[in-house]
Design a protein around this motif. Structure first.
Motif, mmCIF file in Angstrom:
data_model
loop_
_atom_site.group_PDB
_atom_site.id
_atom_site.type_symbol
_atom_site.label_atom_id
_atom_site.label_comp_id
_atom_site.label_asym_id
_atom_site.label_seq_id
_atom_site.Cartn_x
_atom_site.Cartn_y
_atom_site.Cartn_z
ATOM 1 N N PHE A 57 42.841 -6.693 27.009
ATOM 2 C CA PHE A 57 44.152 -7.305 26.838
ATOM 3 C C PHE A 57 45.084 -6.741 27.897
ATOM 4 N N ASP A 58 45.802 -7.635 28.575
ATOM 5 C CA ASP A 58 46.685 -7.226 29.663
ATOM 6 C C ASP A 58 48.081 -7.798 29.416
ATOM 7 N N PRO A 59 48.919 -7.097 28.647
ATOM 8 C CA PRO A 59 50.258 -7.599 28.362
ATOM 9 C C PRO A 59 51.270 -7.209 29.428
ATOM 10 N N LYS A 60 52.202 -8.129 29.674
ATOM 11 C CA LYS A 60 53.309 -7.840 30.588
ATOM 12 C C LYS A 60 54.475 -7.227 29.804
ATOM 13 N N ASP A 61 55.252 -6.404 30.490
ATOM 14 C CA ASP A 61 56.484 -5.830 29.942
ATOM 15 C C ASP A 61 56.256 -5.098 28.624
ATOM 16 N N VAL A 62 55.146 -4.369 28.551
ATOM 17 C CA VAL A 62 54.852 -3.609 27.340
ATOM 18 C C VAL A 62 55.855 -2.468 27.143
ATOM 19 N N HIS A 63 56.660 -2.197 28.170
ATOM 20 C CA HIS A 63 57.653 -1.130 28.039
ATOM 21 C C HIS A 63 58.649 -1.415 26.925
ATOM 22 N N HIS A 64 58.884 -2.707 26.618
ATOM 23 C CA HIS A 64 59.769 -3.019 25.499
ATOM 24 C C HIS A 64 59.231 -2.382 24.208
ATOM 25 N N LEU A 65 57.913 -2.427 24.046
ATOM 26 C CA LEU A 65 57.279 -1.855 22.860
ATOM 27 C C LEU A 65 57.265 -0.336 22.914
ATOM 28 N N THR A 66 56.771 0.220 23.999
ATOM 29 C CA THR A 66 56.626 1.683 24.076
ATOM 30 C C THR A 66 57.982 2.385 24.058
ATOM 31 N N ASP A 67 58.968 1.819 24.735
ATOM 32 C CA ASP A 67 60.300 2.428 24.715
ATOM 33 C C ASP A 67 60.906 2.373 23.311
ATOM 34 N N GLY A 68 60.684 1.252 22.627
ATOM 35 C CA GLY A 68 61.215 1.131 21.274
ATOM 36 C C GLY A 68 60.595 2.148 20.333
ATOM 37 N N LEU A 69 59.277 2.323 20.429
ATOM 38 C CA LEU A 69 58.612 3.306 19.574
ATOM 39 C C LEU A 69 59.065 4.722 19.917
ATOM 40 N N ALA A 70 59.225 4.999 21.215
ATOM 41 C CA ALA A 70 59.651 6.334 21.633
ATOM 42 C C ALA A 70 61.045 6.673 21.123
ATOM 43 N N SER A 71 61.875 5.655 20.914
ATOM 44 C CA SER A 71 63.236 5.892 20.438
ATOM 45 C C SER A 71 63.281 6.260 18.966
ATOM 46 N N GLY A 72 62.155 6.015 18.256
ATOM 47 C CA GLY A 72 62.117 6.283 16.824
ATOM 48 C C GLY A 72 62.806 5.244 15.982
ATOM 49 N N ARG A 73 63.135 4.135 16.605
ATOM 50 C CA ARG A 73 63.923 3.106 15.924
ATOM 51 C C ARG A 73 63.081 2.219 15.004
ATOM 52 N N GLY A 74 61.790 2.144 15.256
ATOM 53 C CA GLY A 74 60.960 1.173 14.560
ATOM 54 C C GLY A 74 60.927 -0.124 15.332
ATOM 55 N N VAL A 75 59.765 -0.799 15.341
ATOM 56 C CA VAL A 75 59.598 -2.021 16.133
ATOM 57 C C VAL A 75 58.882 -3.082 15.298
ATOM 58 N N ILE A 76 59.369 -4.309 15.401
ATOM 59 C CA ILE A 76 58.715 -5.473 14.801
ATOM 60 C C ILE A 76 58.212 -6.349 15.937
ATOM 61 N N LEU A 77 56.920 -6.604 15.975
ATOM 62 C CA LEU A 77 56.348 -7.578 16.911
ATOM 63 C C LEU A 77 56.137 -8.887 16.153
ATOM 64 N N ALA A 78 56.706 -9.977 16.649
ATOM 65 C CA ALA A 78 56.580 -11.293 16.025
ATOM 66 C C ALA A 78 55.808 -12.209 16.965
ATOM 67 N N LEU A 79 54.717 -12.798 16.474
ATOM 68 C CA LEU A 79 53.823 -13.593 17.311
ATOM 69 C C LEU A 79 53.600 -14.973 16.704
ATOM 70 N N PRO A 80 53.335 -15.966 17.543
ATOM 71 C CA PRO A 80 52.828 -17.247 17.038
ATOM 72 C C PRO A 80 51.304 -17.196 16.951
ATOM 73 N N HIS A 81 50.706 -18.246 16.403
ATOM 74 C CA HIS A 81 49.251 -18.326 16.310
ATOM 75 C C HIS A 81 48.662 -18.695 17.677
ATOM 76 N N MET A 82 48.721 -17.773 18.613
ATOM 77 C CA MET A 82 48.214 -18.025 19.962
ATOM 78 C C MET A 82 47.081 -17.066 20.307
ATOM 79 N N ALA A 83 46.055 -17.597 20.994
ATOM 80 C CA ALA A 83 44.930 -16.804 21.497
ATOM 81 C C ALA A 83 44.394 -15.920 20.371
#
Length: 310
Positions: free
Chosen positions: A96-122
């Motif tokens: 898996f090769d995601p773009k702009d994964v920094h949105h996820l890693t930075d959010g987790l590093a902040s301790g804020r908690g992260v919600i990933l919302a996806l459609p039924h794709m791939a």
């Protein structure tokens, strides 16, 4: 009997497909997809009906080509999913090769908690394995209760073996558990393009009205977690692609209902952009738009009246 057969077929898939050589499994998936597509059953026709709202100038030839590619994409999802439990950590991380994964890693590093919302794709399960095994981050998710119950249990066991905490959509306290995970700085992943309840939010989606789950937006408001849309797609390689999009922000003003509506519409807009770019990888084989759901309800009412008359 039908439920037992269904459960047995899925069990056979998990037991045998993961043992096949990869080229054989891929070829089997394509053959099954093409056979199902040629039969023109209800799922294929529904997929084409949904795609007709997604692509411009949907000629019959265009829709047929897209639905064939869509069934191949859908079956690739299943072939990969049956084999995921046997993949090594390295294989999962490299698939898996995601773009702009920094949105996820930075959010987790902040301790804020992260919600990933996806459609039924791939393959959203593959994306989940990349998170648990590639990033080493566990997460909680919600699963639709399936029939028979044994099939639901099989899916829960499968996803838990991949490092996911799986909560049932109904019959429990999923929302409260998700909120606690987020307040503790954890990760929650939700497939969010189809409402499974009666409390979904109406949104505009490709020019027509449908409902999408309110949960992601409400969780973000109540916990302060970051809400990140994610879209996925396949290309001609063995590596799935993806995009972690910029956060959907909580509006500064308005009632909770107004904020929820605005945020859910923002998710729908991001999903629509990803689906428009890769329509063949959107695995929506069910009725989605309100107009279609209303037509089904009208048919059921008409049938009920006929049965009472008879």
């Amino acid at each position: 009997m039908k439920d037992r057969v269904t459960d047995g077929l899925y069990g056979l898939g998990w037991a045998t497909v993961k043992k096949l050589p990869e080229p054989v499994a891929k070829g089997l998936g394509r053959r099954i997809a093409d056979t199902v597509w040629k039969r023109r059953g209800a799922s294929v026709l529904r997929l084409e009906s949904n795609l007709a709202r997604v692509v411009p100038d949907p000629t019959p030839a265009r829709l047929a080509a897209l639905s064939k590619a869509g069934m191949r994409s859908y079956m690739r999802y299943w072939m990969e999913s049956f084999r995921l439990p046997a993949w090594s950590r390295e294989r999962a991380a490299g698939s898996f090769d995601p773009k702009d994964v920094h949105h996820l890693t930075d959010g987790l590093a902040s301790g804020r908690g992260v919600i990933l919302a996806l459609p039924h794709m791939a393959n959203w399960d593959l994306a989940g394995v990349w998170v648990t095994r590639g990033l080493g981050v566990p997460f909680a998710t919600v699963a639709e209760r399936l029939k028979p119950e044994s099939l639901f249990d099989r899916f829960v066991a499968y996803r838990e073996s991949l490092g996911m905490e799986v909560l049932p959509h109904t019959g429990g306290s999923a929302f409260g558990t998700l909120a606690r995970r987020l307040r503790a700085g954890g990760l929650v992943c939700l497939v969010a393009d189809r409402d499974l309840s009666a409390s979904g939010v109406e949104v505009d989606f490709f020019g027509e009205r449908t409902r999408m789950p309110a949960g992601p937006a409400i969780l973000a408001q109540q916990t302060g977690a970051l809400l990140l849309p994610v879209t996925l797609w396949y290309d001609d390689t063995d590596v799935m692609k993806g995009q972690v999009h910029a956060p959907v922000e909580v509006p500064a003003s308005g009632t909770r209902a107004e904020k929820t509506s605005s945020m859910t519409q923002a998710l729908a807009d991001v999903f629509a952009g990803g689906i428009a770019e890769h329509p063949e990888d959107w695995h929506m084989l069910q009725r989605l738009w309100l107009a279609d759901l209303e037509k089904r309800q009208e048919k059921r009412q008409e049938k009920g009246q006929e049965d009472r008359t008879a």
